[in-house]
Scaffold this motif. Structure first.
Motif, PDB file in Angstrom:
ATOM      1  N   ARG A   1     -36.885  17.248 -27.733  1.00 37.43           N
ATOM      2  CA  ARG A   1     -37.713  18.459 -27.848  1.00 37.43           C
ATOM      3  C   ARG A   1     -39.203  18.139 -27.779  1.00 37.43           C
ATOM      4  NH1 ARG A   1     -32.808  19.171 -28.430  1.00 37.43           N
ATOM      5  NH2 ARG A   1     -31.795  20.856 -29.553  1.00 37.43           N
ATOM      6  N   GLY A   2     -39.562  17.140 -26.972  1.00 37.36           N
ATOM      7  CA  GLY A   2     -40.963  16.771 -26.807  1.00 37.36           C
ATOM      8  C   GLY A   2     -41.502  15.836 -27.865  1.00 37.36           C
ATOM      9  N   ASP A   3     -40.707  15.537 -28.875  1.00 37.39           N
ATOM     10  CA  ASP A   3     -41.137  14.653 -29.968  1.00 37.39           C
ATOM     11  C   ASP A   3     -41.248  13.212 -29.452  1.00 37.39           C
ATOM     12  OD1 ASP A   3     -41.556  13.265 -32.319  1.00 37.39           O
ATOM     13  OD2 ASP A   3     -39.837  14.110 -33.361  1.00 37.39           O
ATOM     14  N   GLU A   4     -42.314  12.567 -29.780  1.00 38.92           N
ATOM     15  CA  GLU A   4     -42.548  11.183 -29.342  1.00 38.92           C
ATOM     16  C   GLU A   4     -41.833  10.158 -30.222  1.00 38.92           C
ATOM     17  OE1 GLU A   4     -44.213  10.241 -26.535  1.00 38.92           O
ATOM     18  OE2 GLU A   4     -44.434  12.356 -26.046  1.00 38.92           O
ATOM     19  N   ALA A   5     -41.205  10.596 -31.303  1.00 35.84           N
ATOM     20  CA  ALA A   5     -40.603   9.654 -32.260  1.00 35.84           C
ATOM     21  C   ALA A   5     -39.398   8.924 -31.666  1.00 35.84           C
ATOM     22  CB  ALA A   5     -40.195  10.386 -33.536  1.00 35.84           C
ATOM     23  N   GLY A   6     -38.621   9.589 -30.834  1.00 37.65           N
ATOM     24  CA  GLY A   6     -37.435   8.955 -30.265  1.00 37.65           C
ATOM     25  C   GLY A   6     -37.782   8.074 -29.073  1.00 37.65           C
ATOM     26  N   ASP A   7     -36.902   7.152 -28.768  1.00 42.05           N
ATOM     27  CA  ASP A   7     -37.089   6.230 -27.645  1.00 42.05           C
ATOM     28  C   ASP A   7     -36.451   6.820 -26.392  1.00 42.05           C
ATOM     29  OD1 ASP A   7     -37.341   4.107 -25.897  1.00 42.05           O
ATOM     30  OD2 ASP A   7     -36.096   2.723 -27.068  1.00 42.05           O
ATOM     31  N   ALA A   8     -37.156   7.757 -25.762  1.00 44.97           N
ATOM     32  CA  ALA A   8     -36.632   8.426 -24.574  1.00 44.97           C
ATOM     33  C   ALA A   8     -36.433   7.441 -23.426  1.00 44.97           C
ATOM     34  CB  ALA A   8     -37.551   9.569 -24.154  1.00 44.97           C
ATOM     35  N   ARG A   9     -37.351   6.484 -23.281  1.00 49.65           N
ATOM     36  CA  ARG A   9     -37.228   5.502 -22.197  1.00 49.65           C
ATOM     37  C   ARG A   9     -35.967   4.654 -22.394  1.00 49.65           C
ATOM     38  NH1 ARG A   9     -42.320   2.491 -20.854  1.00 49.65           N
ATOM     39  NH2 ARG A   9     -42.510   4.269 -19.484  1.00 49.65           N
ATOM     40  N   GLY A  10     -35.782   4.141 -23.605  1.00 54.72           N
ATOM     41  CA  GLY A  10     -34.598   3.327 -23.878  1.00 54.72           C
ATOM     42  C   GLY A  10     -33.313   4.126 -23.720  1.00 54.72           C
ATOM     43  N   LEU A  11     -33.324   5.358 -24.193  1.00 53.27           N
ATOM     44  CA  LEU A  11     -32.139   6.210 -24.065  1.00 53.27           C
ATOM     45  C   LEU A  11     -31.857   6.514 -22.606  1.00 53.27           C
ATOM     46  CD1 LEU A  11     -29.852   7.773 -25.344  1.00 53.27           C
ATOM     47  CD2 LEU A  11     -31.433   9.676 -25.719  1.00 53.27           C
ATOM     48  N   ALA A  12     -32.894   6.752 -21.819  1.00 56.69           N
ATOM     49  CA  ALA A  12     -32.706   7.011 -20.386  1.00 56.69           C
ATOM     50  C   ALA A  12     -32.106   5.787 -19.695  1.00 56.69           C
ATOM     51  CB  ALA A  12     -34.028   7.412 -19.738  1.00 56.69           C
ATOM     52  N   GLU A  13     -32.582   4.595 -20.039  1.00 55.05           N
ATOM     53  CA  GLU A  13     -32.016   3.372 -19.458  1.00 55.05           C
ATOM     54  C   GLU A  13     -30.552   3.222 -19.844  1.00 55.05           C
ATOM     55  OE1 GLU A  13     -34.512   0.136 -20.741  1.00 55.05           O
ATOM     56  OE2 GLU A  13     -36.249   0.903 -19.623  1.00 55.05           O
ATOM     57  N   ALA A  14     -30.240   3.478 -21.115  1.00 56.90           N
ATOM     58  CA  ALA A  14     -28.851   3.383 -21.572  1.00 56.90           C
ATOM     59  C   ALA A  14     -27.982   4.441 -20.890  1.00 56.90           C
ATOM     60  CB  ALA A  14     -28.788   3.525 -23.090  1.00 56.90           C
ATOM     61  N   ALA A  15     -28.517   5.630 -20.704  1.00 54.49           N
ATOM     62  CA  ALA A  15     -27.766   6.698 -20.027  1.00 54.49           C
ATOM     63  C   ALA A  15     -27.509   6.333 -18.564  1.00 54.49           C
ATOM     64  CB  ALA A  15     -28.514   8.022 -20.129  1.00 54.49           C
ATOM     65  N   ARG A  16     -28.494   5.721 -17.926  1.00 55.31           N
ATOM     66  CA  ARG A  16     -28.294   5.289 -16.532  1.00 55.31           C
ATOM     67  C   ARG A  16     -27.238   4.187 -16.448  1.00 55.31           C
ATOM     68  NH1 ARG A  16     -33.228   3.387 -14.309  1.00 55.31           N
ATOM     69  NH2 ARG A  16     -32.273   3.528 -12.256  1.00 55.31           N
ATOM     70  N   ALA A  17     -27.209   3.279 -17.436  1.00 52.25           N
ATOM     71  CA  ALA A  17     -26.175   2.238 -17.473  1.00 52.25           C
ATOM     72  C   ALA A  17     -24.794   2.869 -17.696  1.00 52.25           C
ATOM     73  CB  ALA A  17     -26.488   1.216 -18.563  1.00 52.25           C
ATOM     74  N   LEU A  18     -24.730   3.867 -18.573  1.00 48.21           N
ATOM     75  CA  LEU A  18     -23.478   4.581 -18.799  1.00 48.21           C
ATOM     76  C   LEU A  18     -23.038   5.295 -17.526  1.00 48.21           C
ATOM     77  CD1 LEU A  18     -21.203   5.608 -20.621  1.00 48.21           C
ATOM     78  CD2 LEU A  18     -22.762   7.440 -21.376  1.00 48.21           C
ATOM     79  N   ARG A  19     -23.985   5.880 -16.832  1.00 44.83           N
ATOM     80  CA  ARG A  19     -23.653   6.558 -15.568  1.00 44.83           C
ATOM     81  C   ARG A  19     -23.028   5.573 -14.587  1.00 44.83           C
ATOM     82  NH1 ARG A  19     -27.471   8.524 -10.712  1.00 44.83           N
ATOM     83  NH2 ARG A  19     -25.974   9.923  -9.716  1.00 44.83           N
ATOM     84  N   LEU A  20     -23.553   4.364 -14.505  1.00 45.46           N
ATOM     85  CA  LEU A  20     -22.967   3.356 -13.609  1.00 45.46           C
ATOM     86  C   LEU A  20     -21.531   3.034 -14.004  1.00 45.46           C
ATOM     87  CD1 LEU A  20     -25.916   0.848 -13.053  1.00 45.46           C
ATOM     88  CD2 LEU A  20     -24.906   2.433 -11.388  1.00 45.46           C
ATOM     89  N   ARG A  21     -21.271   2.900 -15.312  1.00 45.58           N
ATOM     90  CA  ARG A  21     -19.898   2.647 -15.765  1.00 45.58           C
ATOM     91  C   ARG A  21     -18.982   3.804 -15.385  1.00 45.58           C
ATOM     92  NH1 ARG A  21     -21.284   1.637 -21.471  1.00 45.58           N
ATOM     93  NH2 ARG A  21     -19.507   2.970 -21.928  1.00 45.58           N
ATOM     94  N   ILE A  22     -19.457   5.012 -15.583  1.00 47.70           N
ATOM     95  CA  ILE A  22     -18.664   6.197 -15.240  1.00 47.70           C
ATOM     96  C   ILE A  22     -18.418   6.231 -13.735  1.00 47.70           C
ATOM     97  CG2 ILE A  22     -18.763   8.722 -15.108  1.00 47.70           C
ATOM     98  CD1 ILE A  22     -20.294   8.571 -17.851  1.00 47.70           C
ATOM     99  N   ASP A  23     -19.455   5.966 -12.961  1.00 50.92           N
ATOM    100  CA  ASP A  23     -19.334   6.032 -11.501  1.00 50.92           C
ATOM    101  C   ASP A  23     -18.435   4.940 -10.938  1.00 50.92           C
ATOM    102  OD1 ASP A  23     -20.947   8.232 -11.546  1.00 50.92           O
ATOM    103  OD2 ASP A  23     -22.693   7.253 -10.658  1.00 50.92           O
ATOM    104  N   ARG A  24     -18.354   3.798 -11.610  1.00 55.32           N
ATOM    105  CA  ARG A  24     -17.522   2.688 -11.130  1.00 55.32           C
ATOM    106  C   ARG A  24     -16.046   2.864 -11.466  1.00 55.32           C
ATOM    107  NH1 ARG A  24     -21.885  -1.803 -12.879  1.00 55.32           N
ATOM    108  NH2 ARG A  24     -23.157  -1.693 -10.994  1.00 55.32           N
ATOM    109  N   ALA A  25     -15.742   3.761 -12.376  1.00 58.98           N
ATOM    110  CA  ALA A  25     -14.339   3.982 -12.763  1.00 58.98           C
ATOM    111  C   ALA A  25     -13.599   4.659 -11.613  1.00 58.98           C
ATOM    112  CB  ALA A  25     -14.262   4.853 -14.012  1.00 58.98           C
TER     113      ALA A  25
END
Length: 168
Positions: free
Chosen positions: A134-158
């Motif tokens: 929600r626009g809050d700078e407290a969370g690690d959006a960059r790290g979460l985005a990287e982790a989400a992209r890694a998860l997407r690769l796992r999903i896409d490779r299945a």
């Protein structure tokens, strides 16, 4: 199995195993501890929406429209059960569900656009910052985005069968 047995214990709805896997992944404590996703109802909803979006985008690329419909039905069933568990009454469950389905659709659209962007890493980070934090700078959006992209690769490779069986 007799007809009476089948009536007493009907088969699970389509893609129930996949939905259970989505929820299991979304509830992994690492999202909350490592990336600062709020451990609240909203934070949990947003993680389910993120993981479900990644799976639904894969199903879309396969042209599996029926499966995306079934998965949306599992989402609605799960959210309705959650609302009832926290005491939301019959008179307003529908309104809350409508809002949740709308929010989920908005996030799905934002993540779809971000991942199709020429800079998917930056676009996904911005979409996560806006929608999940929600626009809050407290969370690690960059790290979460990287982790989400890694998860997407796992999903896409299945394989299609492994995807639907929750093996990714």
């Amino acid at each position: 199995m007799s007809l009476l047995d089948r009536l007493r214990s009907p088969p699970p709805p389509p893609l129930s195993v996949l939905w259970q896997r989505i929820v299991e992944v979304a509830r992994d404590p690492a999202w909350y501890l490592r990336y600062g996703v709020p451990d609240t109802l909203d934070g949990r909803f947003d993680m389910v929406a993120l993981v479900a979006s990644l799976v639904m985008l894969r199903l879309d690329r396969e042209g599996a429209k029926d499966d995306t419909v079934f998965l949306t039905e599992r989402f609605v069933d799960d959210m309705e059960g959650s609302l009832r568990e926290i005491g939301v009454g019959d008179m307003v469950v529908g309104k809350h569900l409508g809002n949740m389905v709308g929010a989920f659709g908005g996030r799905l659209g934002a993540y779809r656009a971000a991942l199709a962007d020429p800079d998917p890493a930056g676009a996904l980070e911005r979409a996560i910052r806006r929608n999940l934090f929600r626009g809050d700078e407290a969370g690690d959006a960059r790290g979460l985005a990287e982790a989400a992209r890694a998860l997407r690769l796992r999903i896409d490779r299945a394989s299609p069968a492994d995807l639907r069986a929750g093996r990714w």
